[in-house]
Every structure is written in structure tokens, then in C-alpha cells.
Design a protein around this motif. Structure first.
Motif, PDB file in Angstrom:
ATOM      1  N   UNK A  97       0.814  -1.221   0.000  1.00 34.39           N
ATOM      2  CA  UNK A  97       0.000   0.000   0.000  1.00 34.39           C
ATOM      3  C   UNK A  97       0.848   1.272   0.000  1.00 34.39           C
ATOM      4  N   UNK A  98       2.154   1.133   0.272  1.00 35.64           N
ATOM      5  CA  UNK A  98       3.054   2.297   0.213  1.00 35.64           C
ATOM      6  C   UNK A  98       3.271   2.766  -1.225  1.00 35.64           C
ATOM      7  N   UNK A  99       2.918   1.910  -2.188  1.00 40.41           N
ATOM      8  CA  UNK A  99       3.239   2.215  -3.572  1.00 40.41           C
ATOM      9  C   UNK A  99       2.017   2.647  -4.364  1.00 40.41           C
ATOM     10  N   UNK A 100       2.193   3.658  -5.205  1.00 44.22           N
ATOM     11  CA  UNK A 100       1.067   4.143  -6.009  1.00 44.22           C
ATOM     12  C   UNK A 100       0.832   3.271  -7.235  1.00 44.22           C
ATOM     13  N   UNK A 101       0.538   1.995  -7.008  1.00 37.34           N
ATOM     14  CA  UNK A 101       0.306   1.087  -8.125  1.00 37.34           C
ATOM     15  C   UNK A 101      -1.193   1.000  -8.410  1.00 37.34           C
ATOM     16  N   UNK A 102      -1.512   0.728  -9.650  1.00 35.89           N
ATOM     17  CA  UNK A 102      -2.920   0.562 -10.001  1.00 35.89           C
ATOM     18  C   UNK A 102      -3.454  -0.707  -9.337  1.00 35.89           C
ATOM     19  N   UNK A 103      -4.762  -0.684  -9.017  1.00 35.09           N
ATOM     20  CA  UNK A 103      -5.369  -1.814  -8.306  1.00 35.09           C
ATOM     21  C   UNK A 103      -5.196  -3.137  -9.034  1.00 35.09           C
ATOM     22  N   UNK A 104      -5.320  -3.106 -10.367  1.00 34.72           N
ATOM     23  CA  UNK A 104      -5.228  -4.397 -11.065  1.00 34.72           C
ATOM     24  C   UNK A 104      -3.810  -4.957 -11.004  1.00 34.72           C
ATOM     25  N   UNK A 105      -2.806  -4.078 -10.990  1.00 33.98           N
ATOM     26  CA  UNK A 105      -1.429  -4.571 -10.863  1.00 33.98           C
ATOM     27  C   UNK A 105      -1.197  -5.113  -9.446  1.00 33.98           C
ATOM     28  N   UNK A 106      -1.704  -4.405  -8.448  1.00 30.86           N
ATOM     29  CA  UNK A 106      -1.596  -4.889  -7.062  1.00 30.86           C
ATOM     30  C   UNK A 106      -2.255  -6.266  -6.937  1.00 30.86           C
ATOM     31  N   UNK A 107      -3.433  -6.414  -7.537  1.00 29.46           N
ATOM     32  CA  UNK A 107      -4.122  -7.712  -7.496  1.00 29.46           C
ATOM     33  C   UNK A 107      -3.322  -8.797  -8.191  1.00 29.46           C
TER      34      UNK A 107
END
Ligand SMILES: [Zn+2]
Length: 91
Positions: free
Chosen positions: A37-47
Motif C-alpha cells: 500500500x506504500x506504492x502508487x500502483x494501479x489496483x489491477x497490478x496490485x491484485x
């Protein structure tokens, strides 16, 4: 540049590596498991990253490494040149 998220005062050196029950991004200087959650990644990439770690040891190693390598490239694109990100190949 991340501040005070691990044992380092600052870090922009990251590694992508799967392990049981861990988030997939680590500080490559001190080895701390970072909160994704520290990273500004898009939700689909996080998933995709979480799905990849959940499949750790459940899919063939070459498949695991191929997905990991491709996810590393996507993370690089999203985080930009400020970070140095390497992929740790599973053996
Ligand atoms: Zn660190």
C-alpha cells in the motif's frame, strides 16, 4: 524515494520476490518486507502481484519466474525511474 518504511532512512532500491504470507515488494538494501500500500500502483497490478504470490510453489517455477519478470516490468513502468527494481528469480 521511500522514507522510514524499513530499516533504512531512505530507499529507492526494491526487489520483487514471492514468499509465503509476505507482500511481494521488499527493500533490497535491508531486506525488509514492504507494505504494498506504500506504492502508487494501479489496483489491477496490485491484485496481479498478490495473485502471483498466492500461487507461489503451486505453479511450475519457470511459469512463476516468467510472470514475476513481467510483473517487475509493469511495476517499473508504474513507479518510474525514481526506483531501481530487480526481480529475484525463484530456484
Ligand atoms: Zn531498507
Amino acid at each position: 524515494m521511500l522514507k522510514n518504511v524499513c530499516n533504512c532512512e531512505f530507499t529507492n532500491s526494491l526487489k520483487l520476490e514471492a514468499d509465503f504470507g509476505a507482500d511481494p515488494i521488499w527493500c533490497s538494501l535491508c531486506g525488509w518486507n514492504l507494505d504494498i500500500d506504500e506504492f502508487p500502483l494501479k489496483d489491477n497490478l496490485t491484485n496481479d502481484l498478490f495473485q502471483w504470490t498466492e500461487q507461489y510453489k503451486k505453479i511450475p517455477i519457470n511459469e512463476h519466474n516468467a510472470i514475476g519478470q513481467s510483473l517487475t516490468e509493469k511495476v517499473k513502468e508504474e513507479l518510474g525511474l525514481e526506483y531501481r527494481i530487480i526481480f529475484i528469480t525463484d530456484k
